[in-house]
Design an enzyme around this catalytic site. Structure first.
Site, PDB file in Angstrom:
ATOM      1  N   PRO A 223      -2.521 -39.059   8.187  1.00  0.00           N
ATOM      2  CA  PRO A 223      -3.169 -39.274   7.322  1.00  0.00           C
ATOM      3  C   PRO A 223      -2.526 -38.451   5.900  1.00  0.00           C
ATOM      4  CG  PRO A 223      -3.154 -36.327   8.681  1.00  0.00           C
ATOM      5  CD  PRO A 223      -1.875 -37.557   8.837  1.00  0.00           C
ATOM      6  N   ASP A 246      -1.675 -49.511   2.740  1.00  0.00           N
ATOM      7  CA  ASP A 246      -2.575 -50.199   1.651  1.00  0.00           C
ATOM      8  C   ASP A 246      -2.861 -48.248   1.147  1.00  0.00           C
ATOM      9  OD1 ASP A 246      -3.938 -48.245   4.119  1.00  0.00           O
ATOM     10  OD2 ASP A 246      -5.038 -49.659   4.980  1.00  0.00           O
ATOM     11  N   LYS A 268      -7.139 -50.789   0.030  1.00  0.00           N
ATOM     12  CA  LYS A 268      -8.386 -50.890   0.371  1.00  0.00           C
ATOM     13  C   LYS A 268      -9.426 -50.059  -0.814  1.00  0.00           C
ATOM     14  CE  LYS A 268      -8.750 -52.729   4.879  1.00  0.00           C
ATOM     15  NZ  LYS A 268      -8.903 -52.719   5.527  1.00  0.00           N
ATOM     16  N   ASP A 301      -4.313 -43.571  12.691  1.00  0.00           N
ATOM     17  CA  ASP A 301      -3.680 -44.052  13.525  1.00  0.00           C
ATOM     18  C   ASP A 301      -4.411 -45.632  13.461  1.00  0.00           C
ATOM     19  OD1 ASP A 301      -3.215 -43.164  16.635  1.00  0.00           O
ATOM     20  OD2 ASP A 301      -5.183 -45.241  16.333  1.00  0.00           O
ATOM     21  N   MET A 381     -15.314 -41.632   5.996  1.00  0.00           N
ATOM     22  CA  MET A 381     -15.894 -42.142   5.916  1.00  0.00           C
ATOM     23  C   MET A 381     -17.121 -42.191   5.248  1.00  0.00           C
ATOM     24  SD  MET A 381     -14.881 -45.984   7.279  1.00  0.00           S
ATOM     25  CE  MET A 381     -14.923 -45.836   9.435  1.00  0.00           C
TER      26      MET A 381
END
Ligand code: SAH
Length: 465
Positions: A223, A246, A268, A301, A381
Site C-alpha cells: 500500500p 502505476d 492510472k 495485492d 475506491m
C-alpha cells in the site's frame, strides 16, 4: 587474512567433541549435518545432546582420546583443560577448534548460509561474531530458499552441455545466461517444464540462435511503505529488464529495480487512464515476447481490485511464463498502521472487501447483503461515493452510529486517519479535503483506533463539528 575458508569433507571422519552443553550442541548440529562420525566426551550432557544419535561418553577426557581424531572441537568451561587439549592437538597436527577462543584454535566455525550443497561461509576471524551473524541474516534473506535444488539441476546438465557446446567460452557464456534466466524461477517453483525448456535453450545456443526467454512478474507492491514489500517482490523486481508501474506505487519501490532497466509509467487515475487496460496488456505481452523480463508493479495485492487477472489472460493464452507475487493489500496495511483490527472476538467475526467504484453515478452493490453488524466492511475506491455508501447502509438498516474510518494515504508518512460515524463522516471529507487513495472501514472495530493507534495523524469528527 589469517583464516582461509576451506570446505572440509567430514563424511565418516573421526571428530571428537569435548563438552556437551549448549555451545557444543550448536557445533554438533553442523557436524552431524556434514555426516561426521562424532564422539562426544563430557562430564555431563544437555538432554538435547543426549537425544542426538552419536557416541556419547560421560567421563573425564584423557589425552589418549585425541588419537585417531581428524578434528577436535573443545567446548568446556574449564579454560586450563581447553588450553592443554588445544596444545596437544596442535602438536599432533590435529585440527582443533576451541569454541570462542580463536587464539588457541587452528580452525574456526564460520557463520553458514546453507541451501543444500550450496553454502556460504562468513567469518570475521573471531573478532566480531555479532557482525558476522548480522550479515549472515541479511544475506540469508536474499538467497532463494530453493537455490540448492537449482544447483543440483545444473550439476546434472553438465555432461550434456559439454557435449553440445565445444568451446570453454561458449560454455561459460551459456552458463552465465542460464543462471540469469527465467529457468531458475521455473526450478524454484518445481515446474515440470524445466528440463524441456533447458534443453530447448541449450539447442538454440548450440545452433547459435541465442534464444532468450521472456517472462512476466505481476508484483504486489503493497500500500505504500516500501518496507512492506516481500523478499520475493524485491528479488524478482531486481531481475527485470523493464518495469511497468502505476500511480499507487511509491517511487522508492520503483527505484529498487536495476538502474539499467527501462521504466514505463502506465499510471492510472480514476477515469483518466494514461494507457487503457488493453494497451497495458498488449505492452506486457510485446515486451515478454521480445525476450525481456517484465516486472509489472501494482499497488497492494495484484489480485485484489487490481485487474491482475486481465493482465495475465494473454500470457496464459500465449504460454508466456509468469509469476504472481502477493502484496499487502490496502485493507491489511492501512488497518494495521491505523490500529484498527479488521476482526476482533468481541466486535467482528468476519471482514468483507468491497468496491465503492461508481457505475453511472451509484455504487454497484447489493447493500442488503452488507447489514451484518458483526462484519467489518472495507471499501476500496470509495471516496467519491462515500456519501452514497453511508446513506445506503443506513437506508437498508445499519445503525447510523456505526463507527467509520477513512484512511488517507495509509502506511505512508502522510497517512491521516479520520474517524466518525455513518452519519458524521462525510462532513470531514470536504472540510479536510481528503484525497485519494483513501480506504473506508466501517464497523465497531473502528472504535479501537483510539486505544490502539501507534503512529500517524488522526482526526475525529466529533472534535471538528
Ligand atoms: N490492488 C490494490 C487496490 C487497488 S484499488 C490493493 O490490494 O490494495 C485502489 C484503492 O485501494 C484506492 O482507491 C484506495 O481505496 C485503496 N488504497 C490503495 N492504497 C491505499 C493507501 N495507501 N491508503 C489508502 N487506501 C489505499
Amino acid at each position: 587474512m589469517n583464516y582461509l575458508p576451506l570446505s572440509l569433507n567430514l563424511a565418516d571422519r573421526d571428530v571428537l567433541v569435548v563438552g556437551a552443553g549448549e555451545v557444543a550442541l550448536r557445533k554438533l548440529k553442523w557436524l552431524l549435518k556434514a555426516k561426521a562420525a562424532v564422539r562426544v566426551i563430557a562430564l555431563d550432557a544437555d538432554p538435547r545432546v543426549e537425544a542426538l544419535s552419536l557416541n556419547l561418553s560421560l567421563r573425564a577426557v584423557a589425552l589418549d582420546d585425541l588419537s585417531g581424531a581428524y578434528l577436535v572441537v573443545i567446548a568446556t568451561e574449564d579454560t586450563a583443560l581447553n588450553k592443554m587439549l588445544a596444545e596437544a592437538c596442535s602438536k599432533q597436527n590435529i585440527l582443533v577448534n576451541v569454541v570462542d577462543q580463536p587464539a588457541i584454535s587452528t580452525v574456526i566455525f564460520p557463520a553458514i548460509i546453507e541451501r543444500d550443497e550450496f553454502t556460504i561461509a562468513l567469518s570475521s576471524a573471531g573478532d566480531a561474531p555479532v557482525l558476522t551473524r548480522y550479515w549472515r541474516r541479511k544475506l540469508d534473506a536474499y538467497i532463494p530458499a530453493e537455490l540448492g535444488k537449482w544447483g543440483r539441476f545444473l550439476g546434472r546438465q553438465r555432461d550434456k552441455v559439454k557435449m553440445l557446446l565445444g568451446s570453454v567460452d561458449q560454455r561459460r557464456s551459456f552458463w552465465e545466461d542460464t543462471i540469469e534466466s527465467e529457468l531458475a524461477e521455473l526450478c524454484y517453483q518445481g515446474s515440470d517444464e524445466l528440463q524441456d525448456r533447458f534443453d530447448r535453450n541449450l539447442e538454440a545456443y548450440a545452433s547459435d540462435d541465442g534464444l532468450k526467454m521472456g517472462a512476466v512478474y505481476l508484483i504486489g507492491a503493497g500500500p505504500g511503505d516500501p518496507e512492506l514489500l516481500t523478499f520475493k517482490a524485491i528479488r524478482l523486481l531486481q531481475r527485470a529488464d523493464v518495469v511497468l508501474y502505476d500511480r499507487l506505487v511509491d517511487p522508492r519501490i520503483v527505484d529498487m529495480a536495476r538502474r539499467d532497466a527501462e521504466f514505463i509509467y502506465v499510471g492510472k487515475r480514476a477515469s483518466n487512464h494514461t494507457l487503457s487496460q488493453d494497451e497495458i496488456n498488449d505492452l506486457i505481452y510485446r515486451e515478454a515476447t521480445n525476450g525481456r523480463i517484465v516486472a509489472r508493479l501494482k499497488g497492494g495485492d495484484p489480485f485484489i481490485f487490481g485487474r491482475g487477472a486481465e493482465e495475465l489472460e494473454l500470457l496464459v493464452e500465449q504460454k508466456i511464463p509468469f509469476q504472481v507475487v502477493p502484496g499487502i493489500t490496502a485493507a491489511s496495511g492501512c488497518a494495521s498502521y491505523a490500529g484498527i483490527p479488521l476482526t476482533h472476538r468481541d466486535h467482528a467475526q468476519s471482514v468483507r472487501f468491497v468496491t465503492g467504484h461508481l457505475k453511472d453515478g451509484s455504487p454497484e452493490l447489493d447493500f442488503s447483503s452488507l447489514q451484518d453488524s458483526r462484519q467489518t466492511l472495507v471499501f476500496y475506491m470509495g471516496l467519491l461515493s462515500l456519501n452514497a455508501i453511508c446513506q445506503k447502509l443506513i437506508g437498508t438498516g445499519r445503525n447510523p452510529q456505526t463507527p467509520v474510518a477513512l484512511i488517507e494515504r495509509g502506511t505512508t508518512e502522510n497517512e491521516c486517519v479520520y474517524t466518525g460515524t455513518l452519519e458524521t463522516i462525510h462532513s470531514l471529507v470536504s472540510e479536510h479535503q481528503v484525497k485519494a487513495p483513501t480506504l473506508i472501514i466501517v464497523g465497531d472495530v473502528v472504535g479501537l483506533h483510539q486505544t490502539l493507534k501507534w503512529r500517524g495523524k488522526s482526526v475525529n469528527a466529533k472534535e471538528t463539528l
